[in-house]
Scaffold this motif. Structure first.
Motif, PDB file in Angstrom:
ATOM      1  N   TRP A 256       0.833  -1.208   0.000  1.00  0.00           N
ATOM      2  CA  TRP A 256       0.000   0.000   0.000  1.00  0.00           C
ATOM      3  C   TRP A 256       0.867   1.257   0.000  1.00  0.00           C
ATOM      4  O   TRP A 256       0.644   2.194  -0.780  1.00  0.00           O
ATOM      5  CB  TRP A 256      -0.929  -0.029   1.212  1.00  0.00           C
ATOM      6  CG  TRP A 256      -1.706   1.234   1.448  1.00  0.00           C
ATOM      7  CD1 TRP A 256      -1.239   2.410   1.936  1.00  0.00           C
ATOM      8  CD2 TRP A 256      -3.095   1.448   1.175  1.00  0.00           C
ATOM      9  NE1 TRP A 256      -2.236   3.349   2.008  1.00  0.00           N
ATOM     10  CE2 TRP A 256      -3.385   2.792   1.542  1.00  0.00           C
ATOM     11  CE3 TRP A 256      -4.113   0.657   0.676  1.00  0.00           C
ATOM     12  CZ2 TRP A 256      -4.657   3.333   1.409  1.00  0.00           C
ATOM     13  CZ3 TRP A 256      -5.383   1.207   0.555  1.00  0.00           C
ATOM     14  CH2 TRP A 256      -5.641   2.518   0.916  1.00  0.00           C
TER      15      TRP A 256
ATOM     16  N   LYS B 229      -0.047   2.617  -8.518  1.00  0.00           N
ATOM     17  CA  LYS B 229      -1.015   2.637  -7.418  1.00  0.00           C
ATOM     18  C   LYS B 229      -2.147   1.637  -7.647  1.00  0.00           C
ATOM     19  O   LYS B 229      -2.563   0.925  -6.724  1.00  0.00           O
ATOM     20  CB  LYS B 229      -1.572   4.040  -7.256  1.00  0.00           C
ATOM     21  CG  LYS B 229      -2.505   4.176  -6.050  1.00  0.00           C
ATOM     22  CD  LYS B 229      -2.908   5.612  -5.817  1.00  0.00           C
ATOM     23  CE  LYS B 229      -3.789   5.732  -4.570  1.00  0.00           C
ATOM     24  NZ  LYS B 229      -4.178   7.136  -4.298  1.00  0.00           N
ATOM     25  N   VAL B 230      -2.645   1.544  -8.871  1.00  0.00           N
ATOM     26  CA  VAL B 230      -3.760   0.638  -9.149  1.00  0.00           C
ATOM     27  C   VAL B 230      -3.335  -0.807  -8.898  1.00  0.00           C
ATOM     28  O   VAL B 230      -4.057  -1.596  -8.262  1.00  0.00           O
ATOM     29  CB  VAL B 230      -4.240   0.825 -10.601  1.00  0.00           C
ATOM     30  CG1 VAL B 230      -5.335  -0.181 -10.927  1.00  0.00           C
ATOM     31  CG2 VAL B 230      -4.746   2.248 -10.808  1.00  0.00           C
TER      32      VAL B 230
ATOM     33  N   LEU C 136      -2.901  -1.436  -5.125  1.00  0.00           N
ATOM     34  CA  LEU C 136      -4.174  -1.523  -4.410  1.00  0.00           C
ATOM     35  C   LEU C 136      -4.818  -2.896  -4.608  1.00  0.00           C
ATOM     36  O   LEU C 136      -5.365  -3.484  -3.661  1.00  0.00           O
ATOM     37  CB  LEU C 136      -5.122  -0.427  -4.891  1.00  0.00           C
ATOM     38  CG  LEU C 136      -4.845   0.990  -4.388  1.00  0.00           C
ATOM     39  CD1 LEU C 136      -5.763   1.989  -5.057  1.00  0.00           C
ATOM     40  CD2 LEU C 136      -5.005   1.065  -2.870  1.00  0.00           C
ATOM     41  N   ALA C 137      -4.739  -3.415  -5.831  1.00  0.00           N
ATOM     42  CA  ALA C 137      -5.309  -4.749  -6.084  1.00  0.00           C
ATOM     43  C   ALA C 137      -4.562  -5.823  -5.296  1.00  0.00           C
ATOM     44  O   ALA C 137      -5.178  -6.731  -4.714  1.00  0.00           O
ATOM     45  CB  ALA C 137      -5.268  -5.045  -7.572  1.00  0.00           C
TER      46      ALA C 137
ATOM     47  N   GLN D 284      -5.395  -5.476  -1.558  1.00  0.00           N
ATOM     48  CA  GLN D 284      -6.745  -5.982  -1.281  1.00  0.00           C
ATOM     49  C   GLN D 284      -6.750  -7.502  -1.177  1.00  0.00           C
ATOM     50  O   GLN D 284      -7.358  -8.077  -0.265  1.00  0.00           O
ATOM     51  CB  GLN D 284      -7.687  -5.527  -2.399  1.00  0.00           C
ATOM     52  CG  GLN D 284      -9.101  -6.087  -2.269  1.00  0.00           C
ATOM     53  CD  GLN D 284      -9.950  -5.732  -3.476  1.00  0.00           C
ATOM     54  OE1 GLN D 284      -9.674  -4.782  -4.185  1.00  0.00           O
ATOM     55  NE2 GLN D 284     -10.997  -6.522  -3.706  1.00  0.00           N
TER      56      GLN D 284
ATOM     57  N   CYS E 201      -9.331  -0.679   0.494  1.00  0.00           N
ATOM     58  CA  CYS E 201      -8.736  -0.792  -0.842  1.00  0.00           C
ATOM     59  C   CYS E 201      -9.806  -0.752  -1.922  1.00  0.00           C
ATOM     60  O   CYS E 201      -9.635  -0.108  -2.967  1.00  0.00           O
ATOM     61  CB  CYS E 201      -7.935  -2.096  -0.943  1.00  0.00           C
ATOM     62  SG  CYS E 201      -6.436  -2.137   0.043  1.00  0.00           S
TER      63      CYS E 201
ATOM     64  N   GLN F 194     -10.416   2.232  -4.867  1.00  0.00           N
ATOM     65  CA  GLN F 194     -10.524   1.873  -6.280  1.00  0.00           C
ATOM     66  C   GLN F 194     -11.883   2.213  -6.875  1.00  0.00           C
ATOM     67  O   GLN F 194     -12.113   1.988  -8.062  1.00  0.00           O
ATOM     68  CB  GLN F 194     -10.263   0.370  -6.458  1.00  0.00           C
ATOM     69  CG  GLN F 194      -8.855  -0.056  -6.069  1.00  0.00           C
ATOM     70  CD  GLN F 194      -8.660  -1.549  -6.171  1.00  0.00           C
ATOM     71  OE1 GLN F 194      -8.453  -2.108  -7.250  1.00  0.00           O
ATOM     72  NE2 GLN F 194      -8.739  -2.231  -5.038  1.00  0.00           N
TER      73      GLN F 194
ATOM     74  N   GLN G 286     -14.834   0.856  -5.985  1.00  0.00           N
ATOM     75  CA  GLN G 286     -15.735  -0.303  -6.027  1.00  0.00           C
ATOM     76  C   GLN G 286     -16.714  -0.218  -4.849  1.00  0.00           C
ATOM     77  O   GLN G 286     -16.713  -1.054  -3.943  1.00  0.00           O
ATOM     78  CB  GLN G 286     -14.928  -1.592  -5.976  1.00  0.00           C
ATOM     79  CG  GLN G 286     -13.894  -1.729  -7.080  1.00  0.00           C
ATOM     80  CD  GLN G 286     -12.998  -2.936  -6.896  1.00  0.00           C
ATOM     81  OE1 GLN G 286     -13.224  -3.770  -6.018  1.00  0.00           O
ATOM     82  NE2 GLN G 286     -11.971  -3.035  -7.717  1.00  0.00           N
TER      83      GLN G 286
END
Length: 592
Positions: free
Chosen positions: A412, A422-423, A426-427, A430, A445, A449, A451
């Motif tokens: 993170w 960053k994307v 984050l995945a 998570q 997370c 994003q 969601q």
């Protein structure tokens, strides 16, 4: 003919000739039972104690049976010698394991002395060549200079005369005039002179001594190689003889339906097939039946020594692979990582520490060879420090690492520092948080994003998501979509937060505007919408709504503040406290 024909099914015990023998046997049984129960109650019953109990019973039996005393004593002596041999074997195996543990951290550099000496000789030769070249150039320059400017003869320096009237260094004027002090100072100078002479004789040796040591080292290395070859030949010979001996012993214990010659031929053929098909197979087909700890310890010691040789010689990739596939994982630990970290990074090459983690984590498996959480964390930090994000993605998605909350925090933080990744970070974070049951961070997370629908499904379906977790999400990542989802029913389930509760939690952060906007949106739904929300809020008290109204007033939401206060004051049993009473509360309930 079957020897069991004509015999009864139950074994026939020898008759007890007298009441004395019967009484003696009962006393032995009582003794065994009493001692066993006593040690079991104390938690001290083990193989050693059982051996002592039955040894005492055997001695009593020998004393009782005077006619068979000699043969029973001989039998007992043979058993004790056999047990002593087994104990000695365990002690030897323990000593070998201790030796292995003490040598794992000591690299073996003896094999590379010769190589190091050759490198130094080549360097000395290069230095001598450069010195000769510089000397020639210097002579040439001096010759040119002397032709232009003839050298002036310099007077030879005269010897410096010592002034007998000057002060002695380290002594005052009074001490220099004191004969006892002068003698003491002279004694100190003599002692220092003797120390220097002794140091010259003990701390410095002539260069011929080094040549002698190099010669001894080369002879020792040659003798070691010859001994290794001889040892290998002897081991091969021993293994062949052992195979034959074990085959004969196995044949002697069998029913001898097959001849000895056919049995030996079959065992030798099987041994040859094993060696041809699998180089890592045991050199003896009976090794799996009788494993020996001492031989295993010796093989582990040789493996560690080979790893040390590769690391010292600079073959870092080979050393990393050797550590990754080490038996019993003896080199897959923090200590080995520290040794790779201490190595100076070669130019234009990957760091040795990264090579170590690529080999260890790449060959790991959570089911069979897991990498512990501490080593996983260091490996991911090393990969991210070298911008190997794709390597971390491979490790995490292929489940090569041990998931932990600190691991997710590291990924993170890297995504926060490197926006272009960053994307991806984050995945990965998570996935890690969900694997290690860190629910609130996994939901965070998803919120970052965007969601939101997934977050609401995840939180409402999880039975372990608590009120503090919802407030954590609201404070860390407030969005109108998330706030609306948490303050309304979701898929037939009651809202996670009440409107007043959500607004109060937002007022404690820097995101007050989201709370005011939520109240305005509710007010736009109808004249009575805000009133119904306040009256139906079973969590937020009247005092809480008064606090919300004051914050609205302080932030230029006068109309919203007045509407809230009018709803609150219109409730039965609620009166407004006069402002002149400083110690009173803003609101109080009057129970009629």
């Amino acid at each position: 003919m079957n020897p069991s024909i004509g015999r009864s099914r139950n074994p026939i015990l020898p008759p007890i000739p007298s009441a004395r023998d019967r009484k003696f046997l009962l006393s032995l049984e009582d003794f065994i039972k009493t001692e066993t129960e006593k040690l079991s109650a104390a938690g001290q019953l083990d193989d050693e104690q059982q051996y002592i109990i039955y040894g005492q019973v055997f001695e009593k039996l020998i004393e009782h049976c005077a006619e068979y005393q000699d043969i029973l004593t001989a039998i007992k002596q043979e058993y004790e010698e056999f047990i002593d041999v087994l104990r000695q074997g365990e002690i030897d195996a323990t000593h070998l394991q201790a030796k292995l543990k003490s040598l794992t951290s000591e690299p073996t550099t003896l094999m590379y002395y010769r190589k190091r000496a050759t490198e130094l000789e080549e360097r000395i030769e290069l230095i001598n060549l450069d010195s000769d070249r510089i000397e020639r150039e210097l002579q040439k320059l001096l010759k040119q200079t002397s032709m232009k400017h003839p050298p002036v003869k310099e007077k030879s320096p005269e010897k410096e005369e010592i002034n007998p009237y000057s002060l002695i260094p380290g002594m005052s004027i009074e001490d220099s005039l004191d004969m006892a002090a002068l003698e003491n100072y002279q004694q100190q100078l003599d002692d220092k002179k003797q120390q220097l002479i002794s140091s010259m004789n003990t701390k410095y040796v002539p260069i011929q001594r080094k040549q002698e040591l190099d010669l001894k080292l080369s002879l020792a290395l040659q003798e070691r190689e010859e001994a290794e070859l001889l040892n290998k030949k002897l081991m091969d010979s021993y293994q062949k003889k052992r195979v034959i001996a074990d085959a004969i012993s196995f044949w002697a214990k069998s029913n001898k339906n097959v001849g000895l010659y056919e049995t030996l031929a079959e065992v030798i053929e099987k041994e040859s097939e094993l060696k041809a098909t699998d180089e890592s197979a045991p050199t003896n087909v009976f090794d799996d039946l009788e494993p020996r700890k001492s031989m295993e310890a010796e093989s582990l010691l040789e493996y560690v020594e080979r790893f040390n040789e590769l690391l010292v010689s600079g073959q870092y990739k080979a050393a990393a692979l050797y550590a990754a596939h080490s038996p019993r994982g003896i080199l897959r630990n923090i200590e080995t990582m520290e040794r790779f970290k201490a190595v100076i990074q070669p130019k234009d090459q990957d760091p040795p520490l990264l090579l170590f983690f690529e080999a260890v984590i790449g060959s790991s498996n959570l089911a069979r060879h897991p990498v512990n959480a501490a080593l996983t964390l260091e490996g991911v930090k090393c990969a991210l420090a070298n911008n190997k994000v794709e390597l971390v993605v491979h490790w995490v998605t292929q489940q090569r690492v041990t998931f932990s909350e600190p691991l997710g925090d590291v990924i993170w933080d890297y995504g926060e520092k490197e926006p272009q990744h960053k994307v991806t970070c984050l995945a990965l974070a998570q996935l890690i948080y969900r694997k290690c049951s860190s629910l609130r961070k996994a939901a965070l997370c998803m919120c970052v994003q965007g969601q939101i629908q997934g977050v609401l499904d995840y939180t409402y379906q999880s039975k372990r998501f608590l009120l503090d977790d919802y407030l954590f999400l609201l404070k860390k990542c407030p969005t109108m979509e998330l706030i609306n989802g948490l303050t309304k029913e979701w898929d037939g389930k009651p809202a996670a937060l009440s409107v007043g509760q959500a607004v109060l939690s937002l007022l404690c952060t820097d995101h007050k505007e989201y709370g005011f906007k939520l109240l305005e949106n509710i007010g736009q739904c109808g004249e009575d919408a805000l009133e119904q929300v306040i009256l139906n809020d079973a969590v937020c008290t009247a005092e809480g709504w008064v606090e919300i109204a004051e914050e609205c007033s302080n932030n230029n939401y006068k109309q919203l503040s007045e509407r809230i206060m009018s709803v609150v004051t219109s409730q039965d049993g609620v009166v407004e406290i006069p402002p002149k009473d400083e110690d009173a509360k803003i609101m109080e309930h009057v129970y009629m």
